[in-house]
Motif scaffolding. Structure first.
Motif, PDB file in Angstrom:
ATOM      1  N   SER A 116      36.231  46.651  49.332  1.00 21.81           N
ATOM      2  CA  SER A 116      37.619  46.835  50.319  1.00 21.81           C
ATOM      3  C   SER A 116      37.221  46.444  51.444  1.00 21.81           C
ATOM      4  O   SER A 116      38.239  45.646  52.202  1.00 21.81           O
ATOM      5  CB  SER A 116      37.527  48.663  50.430  1.00 21.81           C
ATOM      6  N   LYS A 130      46.817  58.534  48.224  1.00 23.54           N
ATOM      7  CA  LYS A 130      45.738  58.225  48.164  1.00 23.54           C
ATOM      8  C   LYS A 130      44.452  59.265  48.188  1.00 23.54           C
ATOM      9  O   LYS A 130      43.781  59.366  47.402  1.00 23.54           O
ATOM     10  CB  LYS A 130      45.086  56.889  49.318  1.00 23.54           C
ATOM     11  N   ASN A 168      40.383  53.356  51.696  1.00 26.20           N
ATOM     12  CA  ASN A 168      40.934  52.468  50.479  1.00 26.20           C
ATOM     13  C   ASN A 168      39.418  52.274  49.396  1.00 26.20           C
ATOM     14  O   ASN A 168      39.775  52.130  48.263  1.00 26.20           O
ATOM     15  CB  ASN A 168      41.305  51.043  50.918  1.00 26.20           C
TER      16      ASN A 168
END
Lengths: 346, 289
Positions: free
Chosen positions: B253, B142, B12
Motif C-alpha cells: 500500500s 473498508k 488500505n
C-alpha cells in the motif's frame, strides 16, 4: 545374461533413433510435408528443447515453474541485439545463450538455497517478475512487444551453397541442428560423472552430501545449463516467429512445459520430454474448433496424468513392460486347463 | 495533510493485508495438516467472489451476510469434492501436488471464463458512505471488510483451539497414525481441513467482491502475493502468515502510494533477498518436502 540382453536392447534403441533421425532429415525434402505441418514440427522441436531443459532440474530433484522466463530472456536478448546493434544473427544466437546463462547464474544461486516448496514458488516469482519487467520497460518493447524481428542472415555452407532463410525448411534444419546439439550435450552430461552426481542427489540428498557431493553446486550447474539451452532456443524462436510479446512467456507456458515433461514421463530425461511435447503440440491443433475449451482439457489431462498415470507415456514403453505382461499372460493361460480340470472334478 | 495520507495508506494496507491473510491462513491450514500444497487456492477465492456477486446482487439479492455464508459453503463444498477426487491421491508429494493443482487451477479459471464471461463484474458497495474515527474519515466498506476478516480469523482460531474437531486436526497434523489410534477418522479430518481452507478463501472472495472487480483472473493474480506471504511467514505457521500478510499488505500500500506500479517488483526482490538469509521464514523452520 541380463547384460547381453541389455546390449541387444540398446542396439535396437540406437537403430530406432537413427531411423527417426533419418526420417526427420529426409521428410521435408520429399515435398510430402505441408508448410503447416512443418510449422508444427518446428514448434514441437522448440517445445522439446524446453521440456528437456525442464527435466534437467527434475533430474536433480527440483521442480521449476519458471522455465519460460529463461526462454524469454534468450528470445528478447537476441531480438534486441539484432534489431538495435545490427549484428549478425549467428553472433546473436550464442550471445543469447550465454547471456541467459549469466542471468541464470545469480538467480539460481539465490533461489536454489531455499527448500523444495519455496523453490517452486520462487521460480514462479522469477517468471512473473520477468514478464512484468518486459511489460513495464518501454525500451524492451512493453506490453505491445517487438515486431519485425529480421530473419537470420544467409549463411554459406560448404558443398551446398548459400542457405537463405526464406521458407520454413531452413528453419526446420536449424531447429534440428539445435535439437541435436542439445540432446548430445545433455546425454553427455547425464552419462558423465556430473550425471552420476545428479542421480545421487535425486535419490537421496542427504546421502549424496555425505559422499562429498556439493548439492547446491551441482543443482546450480543443472539450472544454468538448462537455462542456457532454453535461451538458445528462445533466440531461434524470436527469429522464427519474428514478433515477441510478454504474453508468450507467462507462467502459463511454464506450466505447459511441465505438462510436456509429465506426459512423456519424468524419469526419461530426453525421450520423455520429446514424446510429451510432440503430443502436446499436435493435440491442441486437433482441438482447434473448440479452442476456448483447450485449457480445461489440458488442465484435466494434467490432473488425470498425475492421479492415474504418474509414470508418463515412456513408462509404458519401458523395455521390461512388454516382456513382463507376456509372461503374465502365458502364466494365466497355463493355469486355465488346471482350473478346468478342477471344475470337472468339483 | 501528511498524516491523513498516512492513515489512508494504513487502512488500505490493513484491508489488503486482511485479504491476503485470509487466503494464506487457508493455505497454511491445508498445508500444515494434510501436507497438500494447493496452487488452485486462488480459484476458490474467485469462486467465492462470484457466489457473493450472484447471490447478493445479480441473481437473488439476498442479504450480504447470507451470501457470504453461501460463498463459504460453496467454496468449501468444491474444496471437499476436489479432496475426494484429486487431493486424496496426491497427498505428501510436492511434485504431484504442484502438477495436479496447477492443472486444476487452469481448468477452473478457463471454466469460469466460459461460464461467467470475460467481462469484469462489479457490484455496488454494500456499506456505502464514510465513517468518522478520531477525526479522520474512512470509507465504511473498508472498515467492514477488515472487521469481517478479523471475525473469520477469530472463528478459525476458535475452532482450531477450542473445539474437539480442532483438537483432532492438530493431533492429525502432529502424527496421523497415532491420532487414528485414538479414534480420529484421519481421512475425514483431511477432507474437512481442505474444505475449511477453501471456505476461508471463499469468504475472502465474498468480502472482496463489493470492493474489487470480480474477474476469472482475480484468484490467480492474488495467489502470487499469498505464496510470497507464505514463504515469508513460514510455511506451517498461522501466526507467521498473519504477521507477514499484514506486513506485505502495508508495504504494498505504501509502496504503491510513493513508487507506483514498480513497487510490486521491488517487494519481490527484497523478499527474495530476505529468503536467502532465512529460508524458513519469520516464524517457520525449514520444511523439507
Amino acid at each position: 545374461m541380463s547384460l547381453k540382453s541389455n546390449e541387444g536392447r540398446s542396439k535396437q534403441i540406437a537403430l530406432c533413433l537413427l531411423l527417426i533421425i533419418l526420417i526427420l532429415i529426409v521428410a521435408p525434402l520429399t515435398g510430402l510435408v505441408k508448410q503447416y505441418h512443418l510449422h508444427l514440427l518446428i514448434m514441437a522441436g522448440v517445445n522439446t528443447i524446453l521440456a528437456i531443459s525442464f527435466l534437467m532440474l527434475i533430474a536433480v530433484g527440483r521442480i521449476t515453474i519458471g522455465a519460460a522466463a529463461f526462454w524469454g530472456i534468450g528470445a528478447y536478448t537476441s531480438a534486441l541485439v539484432v534489431t538495435n546493434l545490427h549484428i549478425s544473427y549467428w553472433l546473436a544466437l550464442p550471445m543469447a545463450g550465454i547471456l541467459t546463462g549469466i542471468i541464470a547464474l545469480p538467480v539460481g544461486a539465490i533461489i536454489l538455497r531455499t527448500p523444495g516448496m519455496a523453490f517452486v514458488v520462487l521460480t514462479m516469482v522469477v517468471n512473473m517478475v520477468f514478464v512484468e519487467t518486459i511489460g513495464h520497460v518501454e525500451l524492451l518493447g512493453g506490453w505491445v512487444g517487438l515486431i519485425d524481428i529480421p530473419r537470420p542472415d544467409p549463411i554459406p555452407i560448404p558443398f551446398f551453397g548459400t542457405l537463405k532463410f526464406g521458407g520454413k525448411i531452413p528453419y526446420y534444419y536449424l531447429m534440428l541442428f539445435l535439437l541435436t546439439l542439445t540432446v548430445v550435450v545433455f546425454c553427455a552430461l547425464y552419462q558423465s560423472r556430473i550425471g552420476r552426481a545428479w542421480r545421487a542427489i535425486k535419490l537421496n540428498e542427504r546421502l549424496a552430501q555425505t559422499l562429498g557431493i556439493n548439492v547446491w553446486k551441482y543443482r546450480l550447474l543443472a539450472f544454468v545449463v538448462g537455462s542456457i539451452f532454453a535461451g538458445l532456443i528462445g533466440s531461434f524462436f524470436a527469429h522464427y516467429f519474428q514478433s515477441l510479446e510478454p504474453k508468450q512467456f507467462t507462467v502459463f507456458k511454464s506450466v505447459y512445459i511441465q505438462i510436456y515433461g509429465i506426459l512423456g514421463g519424468l524419469d526419461f530425461y530426453i525421450a520423455g520430454g520429446a514424446i510429451g511435447s510432440v503430443i502436446m503440440t499436435f493435440l491442441p491443433e486437433l482441438l482447434r474448433g473448440i479452442a476456448e475449451y483447450e485449457p480445461i482439457f489440458s488442465g484435466i489431462l494434467l490432473i488425470m496424468l498425475v492421479v492415474f498415470f504418474p509414470g508418463g507415456i515412456m513408462s509404458l514403453a519401458h523395455a521390461g513392460f512388454v516382456a513382463e505382461n507376456v509372461a503374465l499372460i502365458i502364466k494365466t493361460l497355463k493355469t486355465l486347463p488346471l482350473l478346468n480340470n478342477l471344475r470337472k472334478k468339483g | 495533510m501528511a498524516i491523513g495520507l498516512f492513515v489512508e495508506c494504513f487502512i488500505n494496507g490493513l484491508q489488503m493485508g486482511m485479504l491476503i491473510v485470509l487466503m494464506a491462513c487457508g493455505l497454511v491450514l491445508v498445508l500444515g495438516i494434510t501436507k497438500i500444497f494447493n496452487f488452485a487456492h486462488g480459484e476458490f477465492y474467485m469462486f467465492g467472489a462470484y457466489i457473493t456477486f450472484y447471490f447478493s446482487y445479480s441473481l437473488f439479492k439476498f442479504n450480504y451476510g447470507i451470501s457470504l455464508f453461501f460463498s463459504a459453503l460453496g467454496a468449501g463444498l468444491l474444496g471437499w469434492l476436489s479432496y475426494l477426487a484429486v487431493f486424496q491421491r496426491i497427498r505428501g508429494s510436492l511434485l504431484l501436488c504442484a502438477a495436479a493443482t496447477i492443472g486444476m487451477s487452469m481448468a477452473f479459471r478457463q471454466g469460469a471464463l466460459l461460464g461467467f464471461g470475460t467481462t469484469e463484474k462489479g457490484m455496488p458497495s454494500v456499506f456505502p458512505g464514510l465513517i468518522n474515527i478520531a477525526g479522520y474519515t474512512f470509507p465504511r466498506e473498508k472498515i467492514v471488510a477488515i472487521a469481517l476478516g478479523l471475525l473469520a480469523l477469530l472463528l478459525l482460531f476458535y475452532v482450531l483451539k477450542m473445539t474437539k474437531v480442532g483438537k483432532a486436526m492438530r493431533a492429525v497434523s502432529l502424527d496421523a497414525e497415532t491420532a487414528s489410534l485414538q479414534g480420529v477418522n484421519v481421512n475425514w479430518i483431511y477432507g474437512l481441513t481442505v474444505a475449511a481452507g477453501c471456505a476461508l478463501a471463499g469468504v475472502a472472495g465474498g468480502i472482496m467482491a463489493p470492493i474489487l472487480a470480480v474477474t476469472p483472473h482475480m484468484g490467480h493474480r492474488s495467489l502470487l502475493l499469498v505464496l510470497i506471504v507464505l514463504l515469508v511467514g513460514g510455511l506451517e505457521s498461522l501466526l507467521g502468515a498473519i504477521l507477514a500478510g499484514i506486513g506485505i499488505g502495508m508495504v504494498m500500500s505504501f509502496g504503491f502510494q510513493f513508487f507506483g506500479g514498480i513497487s510490486e517488483m521491488i517487494v519481490f526482490i527484497i523478499i527474495g533477498l530476505f529468503l536467502i538469509s532465512k529460508p524458513g521464514g519469520i516464524l517457520g523452520r525449514v520444511v523439507e518436502v
